[in-house]
Design a protein around this motif. Structure first.
Motif, PDB file in Angstrom:
ATOM      1  N   VAL A 194       0.834  -1.204   0.000  1.00 53.00           N
ATOM      2  CA  VAL A 194       0.000   0.000   0.000  1.00 53.00           C
ATOM      3  C   VAL A 194       0.867   1.252   0.000  1.00 53.00           C
ATOM      4  O   VAL A 194       0.554   2.251  -0.669  1.00 53.00           O
ATOM      5  N   THR A 195       1.958   1.236   0.727  1.00 50.63           N
ATOM      6  CA  THR A 195       2.890   2.374   0.703  1.00 50.63           C
ATOM      7  C   THR A 195       3.417   2.599  -0.698  1.00 50.63           C
ATOM      8  O   THR A 195       3.487   3.746  -1.178  1.00 50.63           O
TER       9      THR A 195
ATOM     10  N   ILE B 202       1.479   9.681  -5.585  1.00 51.96           N
ATOM     11  CA  ILE B 202       2.091  10.985  -5.297  1.00 51.96           C
ATOM     12  C   ILE B 202       2.951  11.428  -6.481  1.00 51.96           C
ATOM     13  O   ILE B 202       2.940  12.608  -6.869  1.00 51.96           O
ATOM     14  N   LEU B 203       3.681  10.485  -7.068  1.00 54.02           N
ATOM     15  CA  LEU B 203       4.499  10.803  -8.242  1.00 54.02           C
ATOM     16  C   LEU B 203       3.624  11.310  -9.392  1.00 54.02           C
ATOM     17  O   LEU B 203       3.930  12.327 -10.027  1.00 54.02           O
TER      18      LEU B 203
ATOM     19  N   VAL C 171       0.676   7.058   9.025  1.00 52.60           N
ATOM     20  CA  VAL C 171       2.139   6.889   9.069  1.00 52.60           C
ATOM     21  C   VAL C 171       2.632   6.306   7.747  1.00 52.60           C
ATOM     22  O   VAL C 171       3.669   6.712   7.220  1.00 52.60           O
ATOM     23  N   LEU C 172       1.882   5.353   7.176  1.00 52.03           N
ATOM     24  CA  LEU C 172       2.263   4.763   5.895  1.00 52.03           C
ATOM     25  C   LEU C 172       2.259   5.815   4.789  1.00 52.03           C
ATOM     26  O   LEU C 172       3.151   5.836   3.930  1.00 52.03           O
TER      27      LEU C 172
ATOM     28  N   LEU D 146       7.884  10.645   2.012  1.00 54.63           N
ATOM     29  CA  LEU D 146       9.337  10.737   2.151  1.00 54.63           C
ATOM     30  C   LEU D 146      10.051  10.075   0.981  1.00 54.63           C
ATOM     31  O   LEU D 146      11.134  10.500   0.570  1.00 54.63           O
ATOM     32  N   ILE D 147       9.438   9.027   0.438  1.00 51.61           N
ATOM     33  CA  ILE D 147      10.049   8.329  -0.693  1.00 51.61           C
ATOM     34  C   ILE D 147       9.716   9.033  -2.011  1.00 51.61           C
ATOM     35  O   ILE D 147      10.573   9.200  -2.884  1.00 51.61           O
TER      36      ILE D 147
END
Length: 785
Positions: A424-425, A432-433, A716-717, A723-724
């Protein structure tokens, strides 16, 4: 046995309708998006493949030194193809073709414009076409026309038109000698009418020995196995032997660009073929694969979320003698069945949206049912989706120990959530990309659209000129002014946003001896700056009878190094000319680059466009009606055809606008599918913690106290995904923006906005699912205790 697996799978899916619908919905969206992208990719890769000599046709490009920069262009000298065919044994055929136009054809009372190419007789030896009537030999006749099937119908209502006569540009008469089927839409060299160069004219005879002027395209049909690098060098030597150094300098070279690369590898930089649309084709191919994988991940999450409900089934099957292999086949059969159902629905979705998708792309996208490769791809998508989506749930569910399950002590631990959290992350990283890319593409488009152009595109109307309109231009100008709708009128050789002519033949006092200056030029009439809304930096606008006068832009004066240029003399095209003014830099050709040197030449006898500046605040529709009436009086032999300058300028953003729209659509689909994945993970987590939630409720926990721990775990995920994704998005879009000289800077605000969008969507998904669990009756979960 296999039929029995599918029979059981169907019963199981029917009994769990909600689970089945959500799973099928995710797979359907993923497959539909994948199919749409693959159809577009297939279409892009199919360009020009209808040509018989697809692998052996090359477009001749020349690398030239333009003001210290190597620029690649297809404009070549007229004698090259005949000389190359005679000199090089590896060149089987060579043809010269102009860049095309849309002349006016008159048939009776019909006046129709058609895309027309002028070519040498070897055209059909290089390019393929299906003849309905006539043959390729007709191009030996200077008065012959070859027309497409649709053009013949437009002219005469049928295709049996051999021998029919049409008038070209209200001048010469030409005879239709051949009819060919309409060329495929995915053809680079397209025409509706084909005509040969007239070999009997003085212009043709002069062009045969003209190795200086370059205004046509040259194509080689090369024998299979020929050494292309060697042929490029020999072509360069042939040109240097006959041409002046102005055309191909010592830093120049020749590139033979293969037909297989014309569509997707159309860009050149520093004298090398660097790519082009292939970058977007590869990008969206990966987007299609990723969206399908996201859908498969959702299937895994949703399937394993039902682990406790399927645990007893597995335990009973194992005690009755079912082996793990049989269980694996059973669960994979269920996923393949789901994939088949999803594919059928996805095909229906694609069939429904394909017309709109083609309209968005401005291309006719068809499903090539007659291609065996398509059916192989379809079968592969179904099987791979079913196997990939079902493999992990099958392995996971078949691994349950029957003793623990049937005793009721089975409970998936925290480790069972870890793989799904990772997946899922990854889903949200991709989303997001995609959203970040969409927003930055939009920012870049707005940044360039709002750029100071150096002229005013608003209220500027372009009307196609003609010989009759040009002869009556002064009368047209006067009548337009008397309407009260028009401020000023001028004529130009092209739209002011495009310069097609380039010259290196300008000479001036103090110019360096080895002058490699190349300047774009266009012709114009008086009141140029006033009409297009440009500003004069010094000197004055063109006035009536400003014969032998020129206007340079600021960049040209800067490069030429002329001090106090107004009133100075230059020499160009064999004539001395006076610099009457310097105009501020204007954005022409590419809106993404800085201004290049440009010269505007006063020329009363060359008019392709009539530019009309409307008065501020006029009713556009009424103004167009009155303008049309003026042209009908003074230009009755030609149809009234106009364009708005702002629309012409917007056409320069077609490619980037399309990519932005595609990115928006598929990022929205990816987010939706990601939310389904988050739903699956939540369902799995809630199932694992159902008794804990019930106990907390019995002990007096409020709804807010129950929701916060569950929500925080998944937020949090999403934070980890940010961040990635943010560094990756910043790097990828920075690389994309580096393709443009004039570009926007990536700001942190873009990623803040992306964060708010993702958090809002995720929070809604989490709240709806978690609140449903928190509001459920605790008795149902605790009554077995």
């Amino acid at each position: 046995m296999l039929f029995n697996y599918f029979k059981i799978a169907f019963r199981n899916l029917r009994q769990n309708r909600i689970f089945s619908l959500v799973n099928i919905a995710g797979l359907t969206i993923g497959m539909a998006a994948t199919l749409l992208i693959f159809l577009w990719v297939y279409h892009e890769r199919s360009w020009n493949k209808h040509n018989e000599h697809y692998q052996d046709v090359y477009h001749v490009y020349a690398n030239r030194d333009f003001n210290g920069q190597i620029t690649s262009g297809p404009d070549m000298m007229f004698p090259l193809p005949a000389a190359a065919a005679a000199s090089f044994p590896e060149v089987e055929e060579a043809v010269i073709v102009d860049f095309g136009g849309t002349p006016l054809f008159t048939v009776g009372d019909k006046m129709i414009r058609r895309q027309t190419l002028t070519t040498s007789p070897e055209f059909f030896n290089v390019f393929s076409a299906q003849f309905i009537e006539g043959s390729a030999k007709v191009l030996q006749d200077p008065d012959a026309l070859v027309v497409t099937e649709s053009t013949a119908i437009a002219f005469f209502g049928h295709t049996r038109v051999i021998g029919e006569t049409v008038k070209v540009n209200n001048g010469r008469s030409a005879t239709i000698k051949a009819v060919v089927k309409d060329l495929p839409e995915n053809s680079t060299v397209r025409f509706e009418v084909l005509q040969p160069f007239n070999q009997s004219t003085p212009e043709y005879r002069e062009a045969q020995t003209d190795w200086v002027n370059c205004g046509n395209r040259v194509f080689f049909l090369v024998k299979p196995g020929a050494n292309i690098a060697s042929l490029e060098k020999k072509t360069l030597e042939l040109i240097r032997k006959n041409a002046s150094s102005e055309n191909v300098t010592t830093r120049g070279s020749i590139i033979l660009h293969p037909m297989s690369k014309w569509r997707l590898y159309e860009e050149f930089r520093d004298g090398r073929n660097t790519g082009g649309r292939i970058a977007y084709v590869k990008l969206f191919t990966w987007v299609a694969i990723i969206i399908l994988l996201i859908a498969c991940v959702n299937f895994m999450n949703l399937s394993t979320a039902r682990s406790e409900k399927r645990a007893k089934e597995v335990g009973i099957r194992k005690t009755l003698g079912s082996g793990r292999k049989q269980l694996l086949l059973q669960f994979i059969s269920e996923s393949v069945l789901l994939a088949i159902i999803a594919f059928i629905l996805a095909s229906l979705v694609v069939w429904l949206v394909l017309p709109a998708f083609g309209q968005l792309l401005n291309q006719e996208i068809n499903i090539p049912f007659n291609e065996p490769s398509i059916w192989i791809i379809i079968l592969s998508i179904i099987l791979l989706t079913g196997i990939i989506a079902g493999s992990y749930p099958a392995i996971y569910l078949s691994s349950f120990r029957p003793v623990k399950v049937l005793k009721g002590t089975f409970l998936p631990g925290k480790k069972a959530l870890l793989p799904r959290k990772i997946l899922v992350t990854a889903q949200f990283v991709i989303s997001i990309l995609l959203i970040s890319a969409t927003l930055i593409i939009y920012q870049q488009l707005q940044h360039v659209r709002n750029r100071e152009l150096g002229y005013d595109v608003n209220n500027l109307v372009l009307v196609s000129s003609s010989g009759q309109a040009h002869r009556n231009l002064e009368a047209i100008r006067n009548d337009l002014r008397t309407t009260g709708m028009v401020e000023s009128v001028t004529h130009t050789s092209s739209a002011v946003s495009d310069i097609f002519g380039f010259t290196s033949g300008i000479r001036w006092p103090g110019a360096p001896e080895n002058n490699n200056l190349v300047i774009g030029f266009m012709f114009a009439g008086h009141d140029l700056a006033k009409t297009i809304g440009a500003r004069m930096a010094s000197g004055q606008d063109f006035r009536i009878n400003d014969t032998n006068h020129v206007i340079f832009n600021q960049e040209a004066i800067k490069v030429m190094g002329i001090q106090d240029p107004v009133g100075r003399e230059i020499e160009w095209a064999g004539r001395r000319r006076i610099i009457s003014g310097v105009i501020e830099n204007m954005v022409v050709n590419s809106p993404y680059t800085s201004a290049s040197p440009a010269m505007i030449v006063y020329e009363p006898n060359w008019s392709n466009q009539i530019n009309i500046r409307l008065n501020q605040g006029v009713d556009i529709r009424k103004a167009l009606v009155q303008i049309e009436q003026v042209f009908s009086r003074h230009n009755p032999e030609n149809p009234f055809e106009y364009r708005f300058m702002d629309e012409v300028f917007q056409e320069k953003f077609t490619n980037e606008k399309l990519i932005g729209q595609l990115a928006l659509i598929f990022s929205a689909l990816a987010i939706f599918v990601c939310c389904l994945g988050l739903f699956g993970l939540l369902a799995f987590s809630i199932e694992r913690r159902s008794k804990e939630i019930s106990i907390r409720k019995v002990l007096g926990a409020s709804l807010q106290q129950l929701l916060l721990p569950m929500s925080a775990e998944f937020l949090v995920l999403i934070g980890l995904a940010f961040l990635i994704a943010i560094p990756a998005a910043w790097w990828a879009m920075k690389e994309w923006l580096n393709n443009f000289e004039y570009r926007v800077n990536i700001s942190a605000g873009v990623f803040v906005l992306v964060g708010l969008i993702i958090l809002l969507i995720a929070f809604i998904t989490i709240s709806l699912n978690a609140s449903r669990a928190a509001l459920s009756n605790p008795v149902k979960s605790l009554r077995s205790e």
